[in-house]
Design an enzyme around this catalytic site. Structure first.
Site, PDB file in Angstrom:
ATOM      1  N   THR A  76      -0.371  -8.083 -11.026  1.00  0.00           N
ATOM      2  CA  THR A  76      -0.431  -9.545 -11.080  1.00  0.00           C
ATOM      3  C   THR A  76      -1.336 -10.006  -9.942  1.00  0.00           C
ATOM      4  OG1 THR A  76       1.810  -9.679 -11.954  1.00  0.00           O
ATOM      5  CG2 THR A  76       0.924 -11.678 -10.954  1.00  0.00           C
ATOM      6  N   LYS A  93      -0.134 -15.719 -17.211  1.00  0.00           N
ATOM      7  CA  LYS A  93       0.967 -15.290 -16.325  1.00  0.00           C
ATOM      8  C   LYS A  93       1.242 -16.361 -15.256  1.00  0.00           C
ATOM      9  CE  LYS A  93       3.451 -12.174 -13.860  1.00  0.00           C
ATOM     10  NZ  LYS A  93       4.716 -11.642 -14.273  1.00  0.00           N
ATOM     11  N   LYS A 146       4.870 -14.869  -4.118  1.00  0.00           N
ATOM     12  CA  LYS A 146       3.534 -14.304  -4.341  1.00  0.00           C
ATOM     13  C   LYS A 146       2.867 -14.957  -5.560  1.00  0.00           C
ATOM     14  CE  LYS A 146       1.165 -10.472  -6.331  1.00  0.00           C
ATOM     15  NZ  LYS A 146       1.153  -9.210  -7.017  1.00  0.00           N
TER      16      LYS A 146
HETATM   17  P1  NAD Z   1       5.053  -1.684  -5.819  1.00  0.00           P
HETATM   18  O1  NAD Z   1       4.690  -2.111  -4.449  1.00  0.00           O
HETATM   19  O2  NAD Z   1       6.377  -1.038  -6.052  1.00  0.00           O
HETATM   20  O3  NAD Z   1       3.935  -0.650  -6.365  1.00  0.00           O
HETATM   21  C1  NAD Z   1       2.538  -0.792  -6.146  1.00  0.00           C
HETATM   22  C2  NAD Z   1       2.020   0.587  -5.776  1.00  0.00           C
HETATM   23  O4  NAD Z   1       0.587   0.578  -5.743  1.00  0.00           O
HETATM   24  C3  NAD Z   1       2.467   1.044  -4.362  1.00  0.00           C
HETATM   25  O5  NAD Z   1       3.217   2.256  -4.479  1.00  0.00           O
HETATM   26  C4  NAD Z   1       1.158   1.253  -3.611  1.00  0.00           C
HETATM   27  O6  NAD Z   1       1.201   2.345  -2.692  1.00  0.00           O
HETATM   28  C5  NAD Z   1       0.204   1.528  -4.752  1.00  0.00           C
HETATM   29  N1  NAD Z   1      -1.220   1.346  -4.442  1.00  0.00           N
HETATM   30  C6  NAD Z   1      -1.841   0.331  -3.796  1.00  0.00           C
HETATM   31  N2  NAD Z   1      -3.167   0.568  -3.704  1.00  0.00           N
HETATM   32  C7  NAD Z   1      -3.406   1.764  -4.330  1.00  0.00           C
HETATM   33  C8  NAD Z   1      -4.575   2.533  -4.591  1.00  0.00           C
HETATM   34  N3  NAD Z   1      -5.785   2.145  -4.191  1.00  0.00           N
HETATM   35  N4  NAD Z   1      -4.428   3.689  -5.271  1.00  0.00           N
HETATM   36  C9  NAD Z   1      -3.206   4.127  -5.674  1.00  0.00           C
HETATM   37  N5  NAD Z   1      -2.066   3.429  -5.458  1.00  0.00           N
HETATM   38  C10 NAD Z   1      -2.158   2.261  -4.799  1.00  0.00           C
HETATM   39  O7  NAD Z   1       4.871  -2.958  -6.757  1.00  0.00           O
HETATM   40  P2  NAD Z   1       5.539  -3.187  -8.196  1.00  0.00           P
HETATM   41  O8  NAD Z   1       6.863  -3.858  -8.052  1.00  0.00           O
HETATM   42  O9  NAD Z   1       5.420  -1.934  -8.995  1.00  0.00           O
HETATM   43  O10 NAD Z   1       4.540  -4.304  -8.791  1.00  0.00           O
HETATM   44  C11 NAD Z   1       3.229  -3.974  -9.198  1.00  0.00           C
HETATM   45  C12 NAD Z   1       2.567  -5.245  -9.732  1.00  0.00           C
HETATM   46  O11 NAD Z   1       3.310  -5.750 -10.846  1.00  0.00           O
HETATM   47  C13 NAD Z   1       2.497  -6.383  -8.701  1.00  0.00           C
HETATM   48  O12 NAD Z   1       1.258  -7.031  -8.830  1.00  0.00           O
HETATM   49  C14 NAD Z   1       3.653  -7.286  -9.105  1.00  0.00           C
HETATM   50  O13 NAD Z   1       3.425  -8.641  -8.740  1.00  0.00           O
HETATM   51  C15 NAD Z   1       3.674  -7.100 -10.606  1.00  0.00           C
HETATM   52  N6  NAD Z   1       4.977  -7.335 -11.234  1.00  0.00           N
HETATM   53  C16 NAD Z   1       6.113  -6.827 -10.655  1.00  0.00           C
HETATM   54  C17 NAD Z   1       7.339  -7.058 -11.252  1.00  0.00           C
HETATM   55  C18 NAD Z   1       8.615  -6.510 -10.648  1.00  0.00           C
HETATM   56  O14 NAD Z   1       9.698  -6.916 -11.068  1.00  0.00           O
HETATM   57  N7  NAD Z   1       8.517  -5.576  -9.687  1.00  0.00           N
HETATM   58  C19 NAD Z   1       7.414  -7.813 -12.452  1.00  0.00           C
HETATM   59  C20 NAD Z   1       6.251  -8.278 -13.040  1.00  0.00           C
HETATM   60  C21 NAD Z   1       5.026  -8.037 -12.416  1.00  0.00           C
END
Ligand code: NAD
Length: 302
Positions: free
Chosen positions: A98, A173, A248
């Site tokens: 997102t 979104k 966020k």
């Molecule tokens: P998270 O922090 O658990 O996972 C993100 C991962 O990306 C981390 O482990 C980080 O180390 C990794 N990362 C960052 N840069 C990287 C790179 N260059 N190469 C490889 N890995 C890399 O976050 P999440 O909860 O999984 O959310 C991910 C996205 O989805 C966010 O943008 C969030 O806003 C969106 N989202 C989350 C939810 C939720 O409920 N968690 C719901 C809808 C949308």
């Protein structure tokens, strides 16, 4: 189909594993060693670097936290190779993070300039949706790229909507979450007002859930315990959708509102309210817990 899946966090790991379950060859990578270990433990093959994962992949999926992370990974940082350089020309890039609409458009432009295809495909449905393959995908990009990505998205989700061209998945979104923030606050204010007027929670719920005030923030995410037994209010506001994530997403809404000059007073007030909420314990609580702040502020006004 060989898929590189980068970003194996709360959302990414279960999504990658659902693609594997659907029969695809998936190679994962995360910059965080703990996430790589967790992925290996779950049976997902993990590459040494993101560039290694993208080399020879037909599709590269990213699931990061921010737009800067997506753009840096696409381009490469500090002279290092990026994913766009590592992938064979014509590779399909799917970004499900997102991020801001303008960052998504910048990522599309970078992919196109490097001879690749790309879509933005943010999700709703949370970790439970990622685990159960019931996510909703909102997609921006060209028709042919959407059609190519659709079977993969359907392996991770239940609903896939093509919203239009580059960045319009992120636009959908951000609009949805701005509505959600405003309506969750409105429902919370109404319950506190009802309390002050002597209304029982159940009575207010029974009326409004069958009247014109009906909305998801009331009927699924009811901010008081009782009327909807599965809502976070019944478990001391354990998320659910944490205040930090709503904060966020409203930051992205604020950016979009500034970019377009739209008069979004309600949305921007919600942005302020959730910024305050997430500055404290609210960051880790479900965003419906904002009712506690409203109740506390009301009590001190007596
Ligand atoms: P998270 O922090 O658990 O996972 C993100 C991962 O990306 C981390 O482990 C980080 O180390 C990794 N990362 C960052 N840069 C990287 C790179 N260059 N190469 C490889 N890995 C890399 O976050 P999440 O909860 O999984 O959310 C991910 C996205 O989805 C966010 O943008 C969030 O806003 C969106 N989202 C989350 C939810 C939720 O409920 N968690 C719901 C809808 C949308």
């Amino acid at each position: 189909m060989r898929i590189a899946f980068l970003g194996l966090g709360h959302m990414g790991l279960p999504m990658a594993n659902n693609l594997r379950t659907a029969g695809h060859e998936v190679v994962g990578f995360d910059v965080f060693a703990g996430a790589r270990d967790g992925a290996r433990d779950s049976g997902l093959p993990v590459a040494e670097t993101g560039v290694d994962a993208a080399t020879g992949a037909d599709v590269v999926i990213t699931m990061f936290q921010t737009g800067a992370q997506v753009i840096d990974a696409y381009r490469g940082v500090e002279g290092g190779r990026g994913l766009l350089d590592a992938a064979a020309p014509g590779t399909l890039f799917i970004d499900s993070s997102t991020i801001a609409v303008d960052d998504a458009r910048a990522a599309h432009a970078l992919a196109e300039a490097a001879g690749h295809r790309s879509i933005d495909a943010p999700v709703s449905g949370g970790v439970v949706g990622a685990e159960n393959a019931t996510l909703a995908f909102m997609v921006g990009g060209a028709d042919a790229d959407f059609e190519a990505a659709k079977p993969l998205l359907e392996a991770m989700g239940r609903r896939v909507v093509h919203c239009g061209g580059a960045g319009l998945g992120q636009a959908a979104k951000v609009c949805n979450n701005m509505i959600l923030a405003v309506s969750q606050i409105a429902v919370a204010e109404a319950f506190v007002l009802g309390e002050r007027l002597g209304l029982e929670h159940h009575a207010l719920f029974d009326v409004v859930s069958n009247a014109s005030g009906q909305c998801w923030a009331l009927t699924t995410n009811c901010p008081v315990p009782g009327p909807v037994p599965t809502s976070p209010a019944n478990r001391d506001y354990q998320p659910g959708f944490a205040g930090a994530l709503m904060d966020k997403d409203l930051g992205l809404a604020e950016k979009a509102v500034a970019l377009t000059g739209v008069e979004a007073r309600m949305g921007m007030l919600a942005r302020e309210i959730y910024r305050d909420f997430a500055a404290g314990e609210g960051a880790r609580r479900d965003f419906s817990g904002v009712i506690t702040d409203i109740r506390d502020a009301s009590a001190s006004a007596d």
